[in-house]
Design an enzyme around this catalytic site. Structure first.
Site, PDB file in Angstrom:
ATOM      1  N   ARG A  92     -29.399  26.748  36.517  1.00 33.31           N
ATOM      2  CA  ARG A  92     -30.158  28.002  36.379  1.00 33.31           C
ATOM      3  C   ARG A  92     -31.602  27.760  35.947  1.00 33.31           C
ATOM      4  O   ARG A  92     -32.525  28.360  36.521  1.00 33.31           O
ATOM      5  CB  ARG A  92     -29.427  28.944  35.421  1.00 33.31           C
ATOM      6  CG  ARG A  92     -28.145  29.527  36.013  1.00 33.31           C
ATOM      7  CD  ARG A  92     -27.364  30.320  34.995  1.00 33.31           C
ATOM      8  NE  ARG A  92     -26.918  29.476  33.885  1.00 33.31           N
ATOM      9  CZ  ARG A  92     -26.349  29.939  32.778  1.00 33.31           C
ATOM     10  NH1 ARG A  92     -26.158  31.241  32.619  1.00 33.31           N
ATOM     11  NH2 ARG A  92     -25.964  29.115  31.816  1.00 33.31           N
ATOM     12  N   ASN A 135     -24.584  32.910  36.354  1.00 31.98           N
ATOM     13  CA  ASN A 135     -23.305  32.267  36.650  1.00 31.98           C
ATOM     14  C   ASN A 135     -22.217  33.314  36.786  1.00 31.98           C
ATOM     15  O   ASN A 135     -22.241  34.339  36.101  1.00 31.98           O
ATOM     16  CB  ASN A 135     -22.884  31.341  35.503  1.00 31.98           C
ATOM     17  CG  ASN A 135     -23.572  29.991  35.538  1.00 31.98           C
ATOM     18  OD1 ASN A 135     -24.163  29.618  36.544  1.00 31.98           O
ATOM     19  ND2 ASN A 135     -23.489  29.259  34.444  1.00 31.98           N
TER      20      ASN A 135
END
Length: 757
Positions: free
Chosen positions: A18, A36
């Site tokens: 990320r 996520n």
């Protein structure tokens, strides 16, 4: 302006993906968000077409070091005029498709902090970041977040909290992140379980230098440690652990120290220093500073380098190699729970170096060899699992494969991904069976797999088979043991066949009810034909013949000489007659074509080993005695039915022993003769079938001498040879083979007719 929704699947959680996406967004001027969920990573991105194209290309090809992008899917969305890019909260969900990362060796950045007195993580035994540290062994569920790991009980301090939430920090959302103020604590206990004062690392190193035995808590369980050069301490460890001869692994402080123990080729160095940090089995140096009892009867030594901060600190303080072997008693699974360790290992260890971070899944150290510059796995576990083995053929329905009885692994598979488990061990006691069943439940939850097909071995007495037959909620597929070996090799190489399969191992239940183990198969994924095999001989005493190789020598020598057996040292009249009588009558003497039992017979005849303390010992010690310069080979007849006459090889060995030929030349001539006879048999099958690809599988192909002779001979014959590189050739790879066989049958037109209700 355009907007897209992106789904990224693969190993993309817990590896800094990320923050990587955030950085790309800034680089390409893209707005939106990333998060996520149970399927992997989801992204919404908005920007100019060229910017989005560059963003997507970088997403696929510039991922972080530990990431593995399997699939990127993109769909169009309506632009909303969003500004900036952010990371959003993780989402749950029913469909779990995210991959979980294996445990990874400490990275260079964390090692630098570990050694920096100015850093707040100086000498902190649990330092980690998104590029390293524990993963699989601490994960309890997905999405991969701190609350679904065994770090959930450790509240972050303010400094770690800032790092954890800062996308620019390499510890951003590193779930095991901690420091001395908020993380797990290391402690030293005596064998009585009482605390030992002083710095735990300093005390542990001092105790090891004194020749004491320590139980040390690692990533996937406990190890037993002792100074490798301390002969008395190594002998004491063997006696207390009840491990008579099986070699111990050694941890070296660094690559230079490892190179002083074993001869290292470039691929071995790469494996030793890589992120997976397996034990690497390599030729031992004659002047290696280790006690002979570390690896008796072996030319090789298993060496590894530190892979956690705790190991680095201990190795640095000790500054010499030390044994680090599984924390268990003989034939038991490795201990991974603290209370269990104190109960089971207190009679072995003089002290305990442990901590309070729980281990959720036990995972033994992985073990590899190097063959022709490529990795050859022997045990695939810590550092490798649960990374998938991707195959070219989809699984029509989710599969659970139960594996074999010895060196068990199981495998769950869905889509094009198979997930072979960590090493479970031999399914011979309650603890190992519980590890097997608990592991299956954990994998199915972790990867969201609900198996519709269950593949199992044909042997009715295997505990893995009994587990399968007790399941009434799933379609069962029985897979012959040696077909599963060859299918495993095919899957390992991404090749569907057909091939000429050479499956050499200890034992496997054959379709004719006998015990196979030296098989020549014409096989693809869906099926096989037994085209040839080693000569079947009795196993006098049944399983006793596995523990006592002299019994196999008796069976072979009786077949060769009858009552005129020569006066070989192995022929002891006090035990010989009873074994020969069993072999002749067939009472408790099942027939076997096993290559492993042939190795046992020759080992006994040559005077190398007539009784073993662990499976495969006689064959391993025979391999270790081979004279590599010996060109001779014992001839072996090949019958019209493509039966390789192993008794000819035993006769050659017996006559050489009677003539006083050194055991090193006997061992070499046997290896050379078996390889040559097998190459001749494969050549005959090539002429009959036109097939020019050979797959080599089974535990016997962990033998580097035989493997090299076989591959060289087959390649000189113009054959393409497939060997293992992703899963073990031994029974640890069986579950993958079972899974792909079940899937192939599922894909067949009449598959549903062959799968019983």
């Amino acid at each position: 302006m355009r907007r897209i929704r992106v789904r990224v699947q693969g190993l993309v959680q817990g590896v800094g993906f990320r923050p990587f996406v955030c950085g790309l967004a800034g680089e390409y001027g893209v707005a939106g968000f990333v998060g996520n969920d149970s399927g992997g990573v989801f992204i919404e991105a908005e920007g100019l077409r060229a910017a989005l194209d560059g963003f997507l290309a970088a997403l696929r090809h510039q991922a972080p070091p530990l990431a593995m992008v399997e699939r990127v899917t993109v769909e169009a969305a309506e632009p909303i005029g969003e500004a900036g890019f952010r990371i959003v909260r993780s989402e749950g969900g029913a469909a779990r498709q995210a991959l979980v990362a294996p445990d990874t060796a400490t990275c260079a950045d964390c090692l630098a902090e570990l050694a920096d007195p100015a850093c707040r993580r100086y000498r902190h035994p649990f330092t980690n970041c998104t590029n390293c540290g524990p993963r699989f062994t601490i994960v309890t569920g997905v999405p991969y977040d701190r609350h679904t790991t065994t770090m959930a009980g450790f509240a972050l301090c303010a400094a770690c909290e800032r790092e954890y939430h800062d996308p620019r920090d390499r510890r951003f959302h590193a779930q095991p992140v901690c420091c001395p103020a908020c993380g797990p604590a290391l402690r030293m206990l005596g064998a009585d379980g009482l605390p030992v004062p002083g710095d735990p690392i300093t005390t542990a190193a001092a105790w090891l230098r004194q020749g004491r035995i320590l139980a040390i808590k690692g990533l996937g369980g406990y190890h037993l440690g002792v100074l490798a050069g301390h002969a008395r301490a190594v002998a004491a460890l063997r006696a207390r652990k009840r491990r008579e001869d099986r070699p111990f692994a050694v941890m070296a402080p660094d690559l230079t120290a490892a190179g002083a123990l074993v001869h290292l080729e470039p691929e071995a160095e790469r494996l030793l220093t890589g992120v997976r940090r397996p034990i690497v089995l390599a030729p031992r140096r004659a002047d290696a500073p280790v006690a002979e009892a570390v690896a008796p009867g072996s030319r090789d030594l298993g060496v590894m380098l530190p892979y956690t901060p705790l190991h680095h600190l201990l190795a640095d303080r000790l500054a010499r190699p030390f044994v680090l072997t599984s924390g268990n008693l003989s034939d038991e699974p490795v201990v991974f729970e603290d209370g269990d360790a104190l109960r089971r290992l207190s009679a072995v260890a003089d002290g305990f170096l442990l901590h309070d971070r729980p281990i959720h899944v036990r995972a033994d150290d992985s073990l590899v060899r190097v063959f022709r510059g490529r990795e050859l796995p022997i045990r695939r576990s810590r550092g490798y699992v649960p990374a998938p083995v991707t195959v070219p053929w989809p699984f029509p329905r989710p599969v659970l494969a139960c594996g074999a009885e010895l060196k068990n692994t199981f495998c769950v598979a869905e889509g094009v991904q198979a997930f072979p488990s960590h090493h479970i061990g031999d399914l011979e006691n309650y603890e190992t069976l519980r590890s097997f069943t608990d592991g299956i439940d954990h994998f199915c939850r972790l990867f969201g797999v609900r198996p519709a097909v269950l593949a199992h071995d044909l042997h009715p007495e295997y505990l893995s088979t009994k587990y399968a037959l007790d399941r009434h909620d799933i379609d069962l597929v029985g897979v012959q043991h040696h077909h599963a070996h060859i299918a495993s090799c095919l899957a390992d190489n991404g090749y569907g066949g057909p091939v000429i399969g050479v499956a050499f191992d200890g034992l496997g239940y054959g379709e004719d009810g006998t015990l196979w183990g030296g098989e020549l198969l014409i096989a693809d994924l869906a099926g096989f034909h037994r085209a040839g095999h080693l000569e079947p001989v009795p196993m006098p005493g049944g399983t006793a013949a596995i523990r006592q190789p002299w019994r196999m020598a008796a069976a072979y020598l009786d077949r060769i000489y009858g009552d005129a057996v020569p006066e070989l040292p192995i022929v002891r009249r006090d035990r010989w007659a009873a074994a020969v009588a069993l072999a002749r009558t067939g009472v408790n003497s099942p027939l076997t074509s096993s290559a492993g039992r042939l190795f046992d017979a020759v080992s006994a005849v040559a005077g190398v080993r007539d009784v073993v303390s662990y499976e495969g010992q006689a064959a391993a010690e025979l391999e270790a005695r081979v004279d590599p310069a010996e060109p001779g080979a014992y001839p072996a007849r090949l019958s019209d039915g493509l039966v390789i006459m192993g008794s000819d090889l035993v006769r050659g060995a017996a006559e050489d022993v009677l003539s006083g030929v050194p055991v090193e030349r006997v061992a070499a001539r046997f290896h050379n003769g078996l390889a040559a006879a097998t190459v001749l048999a494969v050549r005959a099958l090539r002429e009959r079938t036109g097939l020019r690809t050979v797959a080599l599988s089974g535990g016997v192909f962990q033998n580097m001498v035989l493997l090299e002779r076989m591959v060289s001979g087959l390649e000189q014959d113009g054959m393409r040879v497939l060997v293992h590189s992703r899963v073990p050739p031994g029974d640890g790879g069986i579950s993958l083979g079972q899974a792909v066989v079940a899937a192939a049958r599922d894909r067949s037109a009449d598959a549903r007719q062959r799968i019983p209700d």
